[in-house]
Design an enzyme around this catalytic site. Structure first.
Site, short mmCIF file in Angstrom:
data_model
loop_
_atom_site.label_atom_id
_atom_site.label_comp_id
_atom_site.label_asym_id
_atom_site.label_seq_id
_atom_site.Cartn_x
_atom_site.Cartn_y
_atom_site.Cartn_z
N SER A 146 28.33 24.83 -19.14
CA SER A 146 28.88 23.95 -20.17
C SER A 146 27.85 23.00 -20.76
CB SER A 146 30.05 23.15 -19.59
OG SER A 146 31.07 23.99 -19.13
N HIS A 211 28.73 17.38 -20.59
CA HIS A 211 28.97 17.90 -21.93
C HIS A 211 28.40 16.97 -22.99
CE1 HIS A 211 32.81 20.08 -20.25
NE2 HIS A 211 31.69 20.43 -19.63
#
Length: 245
Positions: A146, A211
């Site tokens: 991610s 993220h």
């Protein structure tokens, strides 16, 4: 959320060799997952408690454990690299690979193969390491691509802000509507920010801070790398019912 077929078709239009490294990373991640105990497809890991024990050992061996990474143990310095190819479940894998498939092709074409893979790996490492530093006392295992894929999204936002993608927003009753990439990606970033601000981790391996760091790193890299040149003005890919340009 994204009409990946139309976006990916427009992403590779005009490319002579295609996004080989994007497809390569996707293939490696899928292969690693399939042979791992997490997929549940390898009978060698057994079932029941034996399978759960194998999964736990697998995450601890190849994932990032913040308390260990920040302890100064040199043996743990490679875990942010290996964790990029480890995923916690089928949904985790498919979600990450979908976003990489959609946005990775254009980023790779713009950066070039060597620069793209170095960029992908570096942003992923930075994202995971930043989360570890911010949560130095945590023994929760962190896995997944991610952070690296967030870096790709950040670079995409700078390089192709007008590329149009079909998105489904809950507050619009999940109607498929076409928006410029900058709207979709800023909305995505805002969701990650709100989730991170809530300090609630959605489960093992979920790290919204990673993220955010990956996205910011990707955007800043693209800004520094291409700010003196014109950004690509991507033409929207035609969807069903529309004529191809």
């Amino acid at each position: 959320m994204v009409d990946w077929r139309s976006v990916a078709a427009g992403a590779v239009r005009g490319a002579t060799t295609g996004p080989a490294l994007t497809y390569g990373v996707i293939s490696v991640c899928c292969a690693v997952f399939l042979v791992s105990p997490v997929s549940g497809l390898n009978p060698g890991y057994g079932t029941g408690d034996a399978l759960l024990a194998a999964q736990s050992a697998y995450f601890e061996r190849w994932g990032v454990i913040p308390a260990e990474l920040t302890s100064g143990d040199p043996d743990t310095l490679t875990t942010p690299f290996t964790a990029l190819f480890v995923h916690g479940n089928w949904l985790h894998l498919l979600g990450n690979m979908l976003f990489l498939y959609v946005f990775g092709a254009m980023a790779e074409e713009r950066l070039g193969r060597l620069e793209f893979i170095l960029f992908y790996t570096a942003t992923g490492y930075v994202a995971l390491a930043a989360f570890a530093v911010a949560n130095a006392g945590s023994d929760q295992t962190l896995v997944g691509a991610s952070g690296a894929i967030s870096g790709v999204l950040g670079a995409f936002l700078f390089l192709f802000p007008r590329a149009r993608v079909t998105s489904l927003f809950p507050f619009l009753f999940f109607l498929p509507l076409r928006f410029p990439a900058w709207i979709v990606l800023i909305f995505w970033f805002a969701l990650q920010w709100l989730a991170a601000s809530g300090a609630g981790q959605g489960g093992p391996g979920v790290a919204y801070l990673a993220h955010l760091v990956g996205f910011a790193a990707g955007f800043l890299y693209a800004w520094g790398r291409f700010r003196r040149t014109a950004r690509v003005k991507a033409q929207p890919a035609a969807t069903e019912g529309e004529s191809q340009p």
